[in-house]
Scaffold this motif. Structure first.
Motif, PDB file in Angstrom:
ATOM      1  N   LEU A  46      -3.740  -4.785   2.193  1.00 49.79           N
ATOM      2  CA  LEU A  46      -2.651  -4.068   1.484  1.00 49.79           C
ATOM      3  C   LEU A  46      -1.688  -3.623   2.577  1.00 49.79           C
ATOM      4  CD1 LEU A  46      -3.551  -2.718  -1.960  1.00 49.79           C
ATOM      5  CD2 LEU A  46      -2.363  -5.148  -1.387  1.00 49.79           C
ATOM      6  N   GLY A  47      -2.466  -2.933   3.429  1.00 51.29           N
ATOM      7  CA  GLY A  47      -1.675  -2.070   4.413  1.00 51.29           C
ATOM      8  C   GLY A  47      -0.911  -2.962   5.689  1.00 51.29           C
TER       9      GLY A  47
ATOM     10  N   LEU B  57       0.781  -1.196  -0.043  1.00 51.97           N
ATOM     11  CA  LEU B  57       0.000  -0.155  -0.042  1.00 51.97           C
ATOM     12  C   LEU B  57       0.865   1.189  -0.058  1.00 51.97           C
ATOM     13  CD1 LEU B  57      -2.901   1.099  -0.056  1.00 51.97           C
ATOM     14  CD2 LEU B  57      -2.730   0.958   2.676  1.00 51.97           C
ATOM     15  N   GLU B  58       1.945   1.133   0.682  1.00 50.80           N
ATOM     16  CA  GLU B  58       2.902   2.428   0.805  1.00 50.80           C
ATOM     17  C   GLU B  58       3.218   2.827  -0.610  1.00 50.80           C
ATOM     18  OE1 GLU B  58       6.162   1.996   3.628  1.00 50.80           O
ATOM     19  OE2 GLU B  58       5.069   0.208   4.222  1.00 50.80           O
ATOM     20  N   PHE B  59       3.266   1.972  -1.740  1.00 50.08           N
ATOM     21  CA  PHE B  59       4.009   2.189  -2.957  1.00 50.08           C
ATOM     22  C   PHE B  59       3.086   2.182  -4.063  1.00 50.08           C
ATOM     23  CE2 PHE B  59       7.570   0.611  -0.650  1.00 50.08           C
ATOM     24  CZ  PHE B  59       8.376   1.606  -0.753  1.00 50.08           C
ATOM     25  N   LEU B  60       1.605   2.399  -3.638  1.00 50.25           N
ATOM     26  CA  LEU B  60       0.496   2.413  -4.999  1.00 50.25           C
ATOM     27  C   LEU B  60       0.796   3.708  -5.548  1.00 50.25           C
ATOM     28  CD1 LEU B  60      -2.692   1.055  -3.603  1.00 50.25           C
ATOM     29  CD2 LEU B  60      -1.168   0.072  -5.021  1.00 50.25           C
ATOM     30  N   PRO B  61       1.054   4.892  -4.503  1.00 49.16           N
ATOM     31  CA  PRO B  61       1.232   6.235  -5.610  1.00 49.16           C
ATOM     32  C   PRO B  61       2.195   6.020  -6.517  1.00 49.16           C
ATOM     33  CG  PRO B  61       0.701   6.728  -3.235  1.00 49.16           C
ATOM     34  CD  PRO B  61       0.884   5.188  -3.248  1.00 49.16           C
ATOM     35  N   TRP B  62       3.357   5.224  -6.108  1.00 54.32           N
ATOM     36  CA  TRP B  62       4.701   5.151  -7.041  1.00 54.32           C
ATOM     37  C   TRP B  62       4.050   4.203  -8.257  1.00 54.32           C
ATOM     38  CZ3 TRP B  62       6.863   0.355  -7.910  1.00 54.32           C
ATOM     39  CH2 TRP B  62       7.968   0.123  -8.708  1.00 54.32           C
TER      40      TRP B  62
ATOM     41  N   TYR C  24       1.195   3.376  10.568  1.00 52.41           N
ATOM     42  CA  TYR C  24       0.955   2.237  10.099  1.00 52.41           C
ATOM     43  C   TYR C  24      -0.523   1.785  10.246  1.00 52.41           C
ATOM     44  CZ  TYR C  24       5.087   1.173   7.767  1.00 52.41           C
ATOM     45  OH  TYR C  24       6.190   1.429   6.874  1.00 52.41           O
ATOM     46  N   MET C  25      -1.287   2.333  11.593  1.00 49.27           N
ATOM     47  CA  MET C  25      -2.468   2.218  11.890  1.00 49.27           C
ATOM     48  C   MET C  25      -3.451   2.938  10.929  1.00 49.27           C
ATOM     49  SD  MET C  25      -2.700   1.714  16.032  1.00 49.27           S
ATOM     50  CE  MET C  25      -4.405   1.893  16.116  1.00 49.27           C
ATOM     51  N   GLN C  26      -2.872   4.016  10.565  1.00 49.04           N
ATOM     52  CA  GLN C  26      -3.824   4.863   9.366  1.00 49.04           C
ATOM     53  C   GLN C  26      -3.530   4.245   8.030  1.00 49.04           C
ATOM     54  OE1 GLN C  26      -3.191   9.194   9.537  1.00 49.04           O
ATOM     55  NE2 GLN C  26      -2.076   8.809  11.538  1.00 49.04           N
ATOM     56  N   LEU C  27      -2.442   3.592   7.934  1.00 46.91           N
ATOM     57  CA  LEU C  27      -2.373   2.900   6.556  1.00 46.91           C
ATOM     58  C   LEU C  27      -3.293   1.641   6.537  1.00 46.91           C
ATOM     59  CD1 LEU C  27      -0.277   3.107   4.235  1.00 46.91           C
ATOM     60  CD2 LEU C  27       0.829   1.150   5.362  1.00 46.91           C
ATOM     61  N   ASN C  28      -3.442   1.029   7.433  1.00 47.59           N
ATOM     62  CA  ASN C  28      -4.270  -0.211   7.745  1.00 47.59           C
ATOM     63  C   ASN C  28      -5.735   0.363   7.431  1.00 47.59           C
ATOM     64  OD1 ASN C  28      -2.416  -1.953   8.198  1.00 47.59           O
ATOM     65  ND2 ASN C  28      -2.615  -2.044   9.976  1.00 47.59           N
ATOM     66  N   GLN C  29      -6.190   1.463   8.079  1.00 46.53           N
ATOM     67  CA  GLN C  29      -7.606   2.064   7.788  1.00 46.53           C
ATOM     68  C   GLN C  29      -7.774   2.386   6.227  1.00 46.53           C
ATOM     69  OE1 GLN C  29      -7.843   5.205  10.814  1.00 46.53           O
ATOM     70  NE2 GLN C  29      -7.936   3.867  12.456  1.00 46.53           N
TER      71      GLN C  29
END
Length: 191
Positions: free
Chosen positions: A156-157, A41-46, A146-151
Motif C-alpha cells: 500500500l505504501g 496507506l497515507e489515508f488509512l487513518p482517514w 516515504y521509506m518509513q511508509l513503505n516499511q
C-alpha cells in the motif's frame, strides 16, 4: 501511521518555528492542483475514522461518482483556489510534507519543496532558510518519510496514484478488512 504522522508533526512544527516560513492562511492553492499523487496507506487513518463513524461506504459511493481531479477533501471557499482541508487531522503524508519538507536533487543536495506563493511572498526568508538547509538545518525529507511508509506496508505504501484514487483504495482496504473480521471497539479513537 499515526505514530509516523505524530513524528512528522513535531518535526514540521520545529522546522516551521525555526525557519519562520508558513502557509498563507486559507490559501489552499496546493490542494486545488489537479495532479496530486499519494499512496492509499497515507489515508488509512482517514478511512478508518470514516468506518468508525459509519460513513465509509457512503463516502466510497460519493468518491466513485466524483468527477473532480483535485483532492476530494479540499473545501474551496472561492474560485481563486482559497480553501481548506475538509479532513485536516486525517490529511495524507504528502499534505503534511509539502511546504515544510525537502527533496534531494540529482547531486544529493536538499531542496525545500514548497509553493511559488511561499517562495515569492517570503523570498528573503526562503533564501535564508535554503542556505541554512545547505549548511545543515534539519528539515523533514520526503524520501525518508516515504521509506518509513513503505516499511509499514510495502504494497500500500509504494503504490502512488492520483489522490482521489488513493482515498478510494484506502476506503476499500478498510471496508474489505472489516468485512471478514469482528468490528473494532466503539471506544477506539484515531487522530
Amino acid at each position: 501511521m499515526e505514530q509516523l504522522f505524530g513524528q512528522l508533526e513535531k518535526e514540521s512544527a520545529q522546522f516551521q518555528q525555526t525557519s519562520g516560513l508558513g502557509c498563507v492562511s486559507g490559501c489552499g492553492k496546493c490542494c486545488s492542483y489537479p495532479h496530486i499523487e499519494a499512496s492509499p496507506l497515507e489515508f488509512l487513518p482517514w478511512a478508518f475514522h470514516l468506518f468508525l463513524i459509519g460513513e465509509a461506504e457512503q463516502m466510497l459511493d460519493t468518491l466513485n461518482s466524483n468527477p473532480r481531479s483535485h483532492c476530494f477533501l479540499f473545501q474551496p471557499l472561492s474560485v481563486e483556489g482559497h480553501g481548506h482541508c475538509g479532513s485536516y487531522p486525517y490529511r495524507g503524508l504528502i499534505c503534511r510534507l509539502f511546504g515544510f519538507g525537502a527533496t534531494r536533487d540529482k547531486y544529493g543536495s536538499l531542496r525545500l519543496a514548497t509553493c511559488k506563493i511561499i517562495r515569492e511572498g517570503q523570498a528573503e526568508n526562503y533564501k535564508t532558510v535554503s542556505e541554512a538547509i545547505a549548511q545543515g538545518l534539519y528539515v523533514p525529507v520526503f524520501t525518508d518519510y516515504y521509506m518509513q511508509l513503505n516499511q509499514i506496508d510495502y504494497q500500500l505504501g509504494s503504490k502512488i496514484v492520483p489522490v482521489n484514487k488513493a482515498l478510494k483504495l484506502a476506503l476499500e482496504e478498510v471496508l474489505q478488512y472489516y468485512s471478514y473480521r469482528p468490528l473494532p471497539d466503539a471506544d477506539i479513537q484515531c487522530v
